[in-house]
Design a protein around this motif. Structure first.
Motif, PDB file in Angstrom:
ATOM      1  N   ALA A 257      -0.335  -1.237  -3.684  1.00 25.76           N
ATOM      2  CA  ALA A 257      -1.192  -1.948  -3.275  1.00 25.76           C
ATOM      3  C   ALA A 257      -1.755  -1.666  -1.839  1.00 25.76           C
ATOM      4  O   ALA A 257      -0.876  -1.181  -0.946  1.00 25.76           O
ATOM      5  CB  ALA A 257      -0.932  -3.686  -3.166  1.00 25.76           C
ATOM      6  N   SER A 258      -2.934  -2.163  -1.314  1.00 22.85           N
ATOM      7  CA  SER A 258      -3.475  -1.758  -0.037  1.00 22.85           C
ATOM      8  C   SER A 258      -4.119  -3.005   0.527  1.00 22.85           C
ATOM      9  O   SER A 258      -4.887  -3.674  -0.096  1.00 22.85           O
ATOM     10  CB  SER A 258      -4.507  -0.636  -0.123  1.00 22.85           C
ATOM     11  N   SER A 259      -3.813  -3.261   1.627  1.00 21.62           N
ATOM     12  CA  SER A 259      -4.547  -4.403   2.502  1.00 21.62           C
ATOM     13  C   SER A 259      -5.851  -3.966   2.657  1.00 21.62           C
ATOM     14  O   SER A 259      -6.627  -3.053   2.235  1.00 21.62           O
ATOM     15  CB  SER A 259      -3.856  -4.498   4.026  1.00 21.62           C
ATOM     16  N   TRP A 260      -6.675  -5.011   3.337  1.00 25.57           N
ATOM     17  CA  TRP A 260      -8.281  -4.691   3.367  1.00 25.57           C
ATOM     18  C   TRP A 260      -8.633  -3.730   3.937  1.00 25.57           C
ATOM     19  O   TRP A 260      -9.836  -3.263   3.492  1.00 25.57           O
ATOM     20  CB  TRP A 260      -8.764  -5.977   4.111  1.00 25.57           C
ATOM     21  N   ASN A 261      -8.248  -3.029   5.190  1.00 21.16           N
ATOM     22  CA  ASN A 261      -8.489  -2.050   5.585  1.00 21.16           C
ATOM     23  C   ASN A 261      -7.434  -0.687   5.376  1.00 21.16           C
ATOM     24  O   ASN A 261      -7.788   0.565   6.021  1.00 21.16           O
ATOM     25  CB  ASN A 261      -8.676  -2.362   7.135  1.00 21.16           C
ATOM     26  N   GLY A 262      -6.809  -0.670   4.626  1.00 19.24           N
ATOM     27  CA  GLY A 262      -5.912   0.294   4.315  1.00 19.24           C
ATOM     28  C   GLY A 262      -4.587   0.263   5.254  1.00 19.24           C
ATOM     29  O   GLY A 262      -3.909   1.204   5.109  1.00 19.24           O
ATOM     30  N   GLY A 263      -4.592  -0.506   6.208  1.00 22.25           N
ATOM     31  CA  GLY A 263      -3.553  -0.463   7.146  1.00 22.25           C
ATOM     32  C   GLY A 263      -2.150  -0.968   6.693  1.00 22.25           C
ATOM     33  O   GLY A 263      -1.202  -0.107   7.535  1.00 22.25           O
ATOM     34  N   ASN A 264      -1.976  -1.545   5.765  1.00 20.17           N
ATOM     35  CA  ASN A 264      -0.866  -1.976   5.141  1.00 20.17           C
ATOM     36  C   ASN A 264      -0.676  -1.539   3.627  1.00 20.17           C
ATOM     37  O   ASN A 264      -1.779  -1.814   2.870  1.00 20.17           O
ATOM     38  CB  ASN A 264      -0.358  -3.491   5.265  1.00 20.17           C
ATOM     39  N   THR A 265       0.109  -0.862   3.137  1.00 20.13           N
ATOM     40  CA  THR A 265       0.505  -0.545   1.722  1.00 20.13           C
ATOM     41  C   THR A 265       1.888  -0.835   1.348  1.00 20.13           C
ATOM     42  O   THR A 265       2.678  -0.934   2.105  1.00 20.13           O
ATOM     43  CB  THR A 265       0.204   1.044   1.512  1.00 20.13           C
ATOM     44  N   ASP A 266       1.962  -1.043   0.042  1.00 17.15           N
ATOM     45  CA  ASP A 266       3.090  -1.568  -0.713  1.00 17.15           C
ATOM     46  C   ASP A 266       3.365  -0.610  -1.906  1.00 17.15           C
ATOM     47  O   ASP A 266       2.318  -0.386  -2.680  1.00 17.15           O
ATOM     48  CB  ASP A 266       3.229  -3.012  -0.726  1.00 17.15           C
ATOM     49  N   TYR A 267       4.427  -0.289  -2.258  1.00 23.44           N
ATOM     50  CA  TYR A 267       4.650   0.712  -3.512  1.00 23.44           C
ATOM     51  C   TYR A 267       5.870   0.150  -4.155  1.00 23.44           C
ATOM     52  O   TYR A 267       6.709  -0.462  -3.622  1.00 23.44           O
ATOM     53  CB  TYR A 267       4.864   2.113  -2.889  1.00 23.44           C
ATOM     54  N   GLY A 268       5.689   0.208  -5.545  1.00 26.06           N
ATOM     55  CA  GLY A 268       6.779   0.144  -6.432  1.00 26.06           C
ATOM     56  C   GLY A 268       7.972   1.075  -6.357  1.00 26.06           C
ATOM     57  O   GLY A 268       7.574   2.307  -5.712  1.00 26.06           O
ATOM     58  N   ASP A 269       8.984   0.873  -6.746  1.00 28.94           N
ATOM     59  CA  ASP A 269       9.970   1.719  -6.487  1.00 28.94           C
ATOM     60  C   ASP A 269       9.716   3.242  -7.301  1.00 28.94           C
ATOM     61  O   ASP A 269       9.994   4.262  -6.831  1.00 28.94           O
ATOM     62  CB  ASP A 269      11.512   1.417  -6.893  1.00 28.94           C
ATOM     63  N   SER A 270       9.014   3.156  -8.400  1.00 28.45           N
ATOM     64  CA  SER A 270       8.781   4.309  -9.104  1.00 28.45           C
ATOM     65  C   SER A 270       7.555   5.209  -8.492  1.00 28.45           C
ATOM     66  O   SER A 270       7.633   6.373  -8.707  1.00 28.45           O
ATOM     67  CB  SER A 270       8.244   4.125 -10.365  1.00 28.45           C
ATOM     68  N   ALA A 271       6.890   4.446  -7.573  1.00 30.16           N
ATOM     69  CA  ALA A 271       5.961   5.332  -6.726  1.00 30.16           C
ATOM     70  C   ALA A 271       6.396   6.034  -5.421  1.00 30.16           C
ATOM     71  O   ALA A 271       5.631   6.728  -4.812  1.00 30.16           O
ATOM     72  CB  ALA A 271       4.904   4.345  -6.552  1.00 30.16           C
ATOM     73  N   LEU A 272       7.460   5.341  -4.858  1.00 31.51           N
ATOM     74  CA  LEU A 272       7.681   5.711  -3.462  1.00 31.51           C
ATOM     75  C   LEU A 272       7.850   7.282  -3.435  1.00 31.51           C
ATOM     76  O   LEU A 272       8.472   7.880  -4.310  1.00 31.51           O
ATOM     77  CB  LEU A 272       9.245   5.218  -3.156  1.00 31.51           C
ATOM     78  N   ASP A 273       7.152   7.673  -2.362  1.00 30.14           N
ATOM     79  CA  ASP A 273       7.542   9.426  -2.129  1.00 30.14           C
ATOM     80  C   ASP A 273       6.549  10.231  -2.993  1.00 30.14           C
ATOM     81  O   ASP A 273       6.571  11.556  -2.730  1.00 30.14           O
ATOM     82  CB  ASP A 273       8.919   9.792  -1.847  1.00 30.14           C
ATOM     83  N   ARG A 274       6.060   9.582  -3.979  1.00 33.09           N
ATOM     84  CA  ARG A 274       5.230  10.537  -4.973  1.00 33.09           C
ATOM     85  C   ARG A 274       3.892  10.133  -4.891  1.00 33.09           C
ATOM     86  O   ARG A 274       2.934  10.917  -5.223  1.00 33.09           O
ATOM     87  CB  ARG A 274       5.932  10.528  -6.335  1.00 33.09           C
ATOM     88  N   PHE A 275       3.421   8.740  -4.883  1.00 32.40           N
ATOM     89  CA  PHE A 275       2.218   8.263  -4.981  1.00 32.40           C
ATOM     90  C   PHE A 275       1.653   7.727  -3.696  1.00 32.40           C
ATOM     91  O   PHE A 275       2.636   7.183  -2.956  1.00 32.40           O
ATOM     92  CB  PHE A 275       2.079   6.982  -6.200  1.00 32.40           C
ATOM     93  N   MET A 276       0.388   7.664  -3.465  1.00 31.09           N
ATOM     94  CA  MET A 276      -0.483   7.331  -2.462  1.00 31.09           C
ATOM     95  C   MET A 276      -1.629   6.642  -2.767  1.00 31.09           C
ATOM     96  O   MET A 276      -2.548   7.150  -3.265  1.00 31.09           O
ATOM     97  CB  MET A 276      -0.655   8.551  -1.383  1.00 31.09           C
ATOM     98  N   ILE A 277      -1.486   5.274  -2.078  1.00 30.37           N
ATOM     99  CA  ILE A 277      -2.890   4.565  -2.257  1.00 30.37           C
ATOM    100  C   ILE A 277      -3.807   4.784  -1.136  1.00 30.37           C
ATOM    101  O   ILE A 277      -3.313   4.748  -0.064  1.00 30.37           O
ATOM    102  CB  ILE A 277      -2.459   3.203  -2.640  1.00 30.37           C
ATOM    103  N   SER A 278      -5.054   4.655  -1.421  1.00 33.09           N
ATOM    104  CA  SER A 278      -5.974   4.701  -0.282  1.00 33.09           C
ATOM    105  C   SER A 278      -7.326   4.002  -0.651  1.00 33.09           C
ATOM    106  O   SER A 278      -7.607   3.864  -1.801  1.00 33.09           O
ATOM    107  CB  SER A 278      -6.560   6.221   0.355  1.00 33.09           C
ATOM    108  N   ARG A 279      -7.849   3.566   0.343  1.00 29.45           N
ATOM    109  CA  ARG A 279      -9.307   2.844  -0.082  1.00 29.45           C
ATOM    110  C   ARG A 279     -10.350   3.189   0.990  1.00 29.45           C
ATOM    111  O   ARG A 279     -10.252   3.588   2.091  1.00 29.45           O
ATOM    112  CB  ARG A 279      -9.101   1.256   0.194  1.00 29.45           C
ATOM    113  N   ASP A 280     -11.629   3.379   0.308  1.00 26.97           N
ATOM    114  CA  ASP A 280     -12.744   3.607   1.032  1.00 26.97           C
ATOM    115  C   ASP A 280     -13.736   2.460   1.101  1.00 26.97           C
ATOM    116  O   ASP A 280     -14.369   1.920  -0.043  1.00 26.97           O
ATOM    117  CB  ASP A 280     -13.458   4.814   0.483  1.00 26.97           C
ATOM    118  N   ASN A 281     -13.736   1.442   2.133  1.00 28.66           N
ATOM    119  CA  ASN A 281     -14.462   0.349   2.073  1.00 28.66           C
ATOM    120  C   ASN A 281     -16.074   0.580   2.268  1.00 28.66           C
ATOM    121  O   ASN A 281     -16.734  -0.385   1.922  1.00 28.66           O
ATOM    122  CB  ASN A 281     -14.260  -0.535   3.165  1.00 28.66           C
ATOM    123  N   VAL A 282     -16.722   1.917   2.377  1.00 23.33           N
ATOM    124  CA  VAL A 282     -17.930   2.186   2.391  1.00 23.33           C
ATOM    125  C   VAL A 282     -18.421   2.357   0.880  1.00 23.33           C
ATOM    126  O   VAL A 282     -19.395   1.916   0.440  1.00 23.33           O
ATOM    127  CB  VAL A 282     -18.354   3.308   3.146  1.00 23.33           C
TER     128      VAL A 282
END
Length: 128
Positions: free
Chosen positions: A50-75
């Protein structure tokens, strides 16, 4: 109403990479925490990222740590999930999600039943 449309799923070999996209419409994108859950065959839907409104804070499930990356483009009102070093156990339907009430840490704690808005899902298959 708010809608989410995922894309980018498909077949990838173990160790490969894939990027999922989710386009948000019908609301103010920056009002929402956005992220991803997945549902492997025969299993319950589980939290991925999950990603906060501006991408400043992210959270990952255990299976995703160190392998997956979330990002968002608000434009572009789009959230992405970059998946690296994919494993067969990553095979699942991946669902984009959005909620204006809870942050990602709450998503992880509360589970999928408490997340407000869902996309239709996109299938990721990891196989040689």
């Amino acid at each position: 109403q708010v809608q989410l449309v995922e894309s980018g799923g498909g077949l990838v070999q173990p160790g490969g990479s894939l990027r999922l996209s989710c386009v948000f419409s019908g609301g103010t994108f920056s009002d929402y925490v956005v992220g991803w859950f997945r549902q492997p065959p025969g299993k319950e839907r589980e939290f991925v990222a999950a990603s906060s409104w501006n991408g400043g804070n992210t959270d990952y499930g255990d299976s995703a740590l160190d392998r997956f990356m979330i990002s968002r483009d608000n434009v572009k009102a789009t959230v992405y999930l970059q998946m690296n070093n994919l494993k067969p156990e990553d095979t699942a339907v991946y669902y984009c999600a959005a909620d204006e009430r809870f942050g990602g840490s709450s998503w992880r704690r509360l589970g999928y039943k408490y997340v407000e808005i869902w996309g239709q899902g996109t299938l990721v298959t990891v196989s040689s």
